[in-house]
Every structure is written in C-alpha cells, then in structure tokens.
Write an enzyme that holds these catalytic residues in place. Structure first.
Site: not given
Length: 388
Positions: A15, A17-18, A43, A56, A172, A238, A246-247, A252-253, A273, A277, A279
C-alpha cells in the site's frame, strides 16, 4: 441478546502509505545501527514515479538515503512501472534538514533536570499516547485488527512465494466482528479483501483463490458461520495500484498501526521517528503497561493514556479505562503502574532498549500483538509485580 459490530482494516506492505512508512523506518534503522543517539524525524511521500524524503535528521552517520529508499521499494516488490512503481528507475528527491536546536535543547536537558540539577531526558513533543490490551485473543489484541493483519500478511506471502502469481503488491483487508454487549466476540459478520491484480485474471478466479489460499489459511473457522459475508474486490477491476494509483505518505495509517479503532488514539504516528519522540515511545510504553496489567488479571481489557509536555521528563497524566472490567479500583491500578513503570522518556528507552535498529519490521502489519517478532513492549515481564 444485544450485540454490536466493530470493523478494523489492515493494508499490505505494498500500500502506498505503508511503502512510505517502511522507507522512513528503514532509514531510521540504518541510522540507529551507526549512531544510536541520533535524532530522526524522517517523512516519505510518493506518487507516480516519484519518492520524496523530507524531515529533520541530526546524526554523525554517513547515510546513502536514496540507496536505502530504492532497496526498500524493491524488497516490497515494486520493480516495474506497470505494477505501480519501479524502485530501480523512479526519481528520488532528498530534502532532509536537522532537528531544531530549540527542540534538541529541551530533549537533552529536561525541565526537571534544570530545576533539580540532574540529567534527565525530556519529551521531544507534547501530546497524549494510547495503549490498549484485551484478553479476547492470545496476543492481547482485538480480534478484528489481529485477523485483518493475518489476511494482509497472507496476501503478501502468496504473492512472494508464487502461490498466486496474479496478486500484486497493493491491497487491503477488513474484518467486521459481532460482539456481545459485554465485549465478548461472537462471530465474524463480514470479510472484505481488495487486492491489486494482473490484467489477465478473472474476478471469479480472484474470488476462488482468495477464499482457498488466503481466507481458509488465516481466519479461525469457529468464527465463521453460514451468515458470514465474503466480499472480494467490490469495486471490480484493481489493476492500477501502488503509488501510480494513489499517493502515499508516512504516518497516514495510524489506526492500522495500532488497535483498529477498538480504542481511542492520541493522533501521533510512529514510523521514521527515533525513540526520543514520545509519539512513538509513549505509545509503546502504554501498550506495555496495558498488556501487563491485563495479563496480571487487573482487568479483562484496558486502555491506558499517557500525556507529555515537550521538554519535560515525567508524564503529565496517566488515565486508565478498564471499561468496567477492572478487578480492583482504577486508583489502585494507577498506583501499581506508577510503582512498577518508569514512564519518563529516558526510563522507557532504557527499559525497552529502544536505541537500536528494530523499527522497520514494525512498519507493516501493525506495531502491537506481533507474535512473529521479538518486540520489547510486548514482553510480559511485569506480570508478577502487578498481580493482585
């Protein structure tokens, strides 16, 4: 009998995003291997024939960022523009700076350190992080997300080992589980799989193969009944997938990465990260706490929220929600947590040994409940200390 439905999804490593999460964590791992004290916030973004690295990074390590990105893309299976991206030929743009000196100062020298004349690591950001555990499965994870991950892992497995040659990297899965009103899982209501495929395969073959080689190999038979629905590629064709379809973007997941919507989420992403961090580190610690508390019998399921302020070492707050399943009072559970876990960033890093290259393996198929991996935040090493 009162029941409700809960749905969770997973996505394959192909995917878009992955893909970005894996590139970001592959870069983090290589830096951690060479410079464990580096600061990394990497990123990745991708679209047709393009991968962009931004963020960074402050490190003494000499890193070939483009090479790592290409190797990761090819390992996923994107080696031809016809399937969505060619890791050998796509354009890679590197736009990486260094960590803000203001943030660095707050992390290196926490507020408590400045007041107490000690040396304690401060949190790299403010925010709240959520950890969750439930005794409804052996991995202490909600069944819908656990089974969804099993389906997508199997999709990638049958693609890579040649069992289903028509399967392509993007895909998916989705599981809708029916629960009793008290939170006990009853049955699977609906299974959804959407997978990218080659142009020369029929929808009938897709359906038959997914039932035989993916669903039957992963879904517990006792959770299926005559009313369970199976839905395969509901949009129809598909063929166009991956970054061409898809970008993609790192982070984003976040619900796929965690508990599939079974609990709240603090909003922070993990991949790319480093361990300063919160997060990432705070969310790992919250899972460690919740899982050990449930395994110790303090509750049947538990959500733990930790909050931090940038530049401060100790958590601002600890919140526990056991959904009424707690065996002792919530106040006593929080006291046990405070007595047995050092939840400062430095304490978490030391306890879980986080300054090492262990992150890329988490960037697909979830960060929690991974019985296939040896992840320190999944260790049940506090159960005896927490037991009633």
């Amino acid at each position: 009998m009162d029941t409700y439905l809960l749905t969770s999804e997973s996505v394959t490593e192909g995917h878009p995003d992955k893909l970005c999460d894996q590139v970001s964590d592959a870069i983090l791992d290589e830096i951690m291997r060479l410079d464990p004290n580096a600061r990394v916030a990497c990123e990745t973004a991708t679209t047709t024939n393009l991968v962009v690295l931004l963020g960074e990074i402050t490190t003494s390590a000499q890193i070939d960022f483009e090479k790592i990105a290409r190797e990761t893309i090819l390992l996923i299976g994107y080696d031809n523009n016809d399937i969505g991206l060619d890791g050998k030929k796509c354009k890679v743009i590197t736009a990486l700076g260094q960590q803000s000196p203001d943030i660095k100062a707050g992390v290196d020298d926490s507020l408590e350190s400045r007041l107490e004349d000690s040396n304690r690591l401060g949190a790299g950001d403010q925010g709240m992080m959520i950890g969750y555990a439930t005794n409804e499965s052996k991995d202490y994870m909600p069944l819908p997300i656990s089974i969804s991950h099993s389906l997508t892992r199997r999709l990638s497995e049958v693609r890579k080992n040649g069992t289903l040659e028509w399967v392509r990297p993007d895909g998916k899965s989705q599981i809708t589980m029916e629960y009793k009103s008290d939170g006990t899982p009853l049955r699977i209501d609906t299974v959804v799989i959407s997978t990218q495929h080659s142009p020369d395969v029929t929808q009938e073959l897709i359906k038959n193969d997914l039932e035989e080689y993916v669903c039957k190999e992963t879904i517990p038979a006792e959770l299926i009944d005559n009313n369970t629905r199976f839905i395969f590629n509901p949009s129809g064709q598909f063929i166009v997938g991956g970054p061409h379809g898809d970008a993609g973007l790192t982070g984003r997941k976040i619900i796929v990465d965690t508990y599939g919507g079974s609990c709240r989420h603090g909003g922070g992403a993990f991949s790319g990260k480093d361990c300063t961090k919160v997060d990432r580190t705070g969310a790992y610690a919250a899972r460690w706490v919740a899982k050990n508390c449930v395994a110790a019998g303090l509750a049947e399921r538990m959500e733990v929220q930790l909050s931090y302020a940038i530049g401060m070492s100790e958590p601002i707050s600890i919140l526990v929600d056991a959904h009424g399943t707690n065996k002792i009072s919530i106040d006593k559970i929080i006291d046990k947590i405070r007595d047995n876990f050092d939840l400062s960033p430095g304490g978490i890093i030391d306890a879980l040994n986080l300054r090492r290259p262990i992150y890329k393996q988490t960037a697909a198929y979830g960060h929690f409940g991974r019985i296939d991996l040896d992840l320190p935040w999944e260790n049940l090493n506090k159960v005896n200390d927490l037991s009633i």
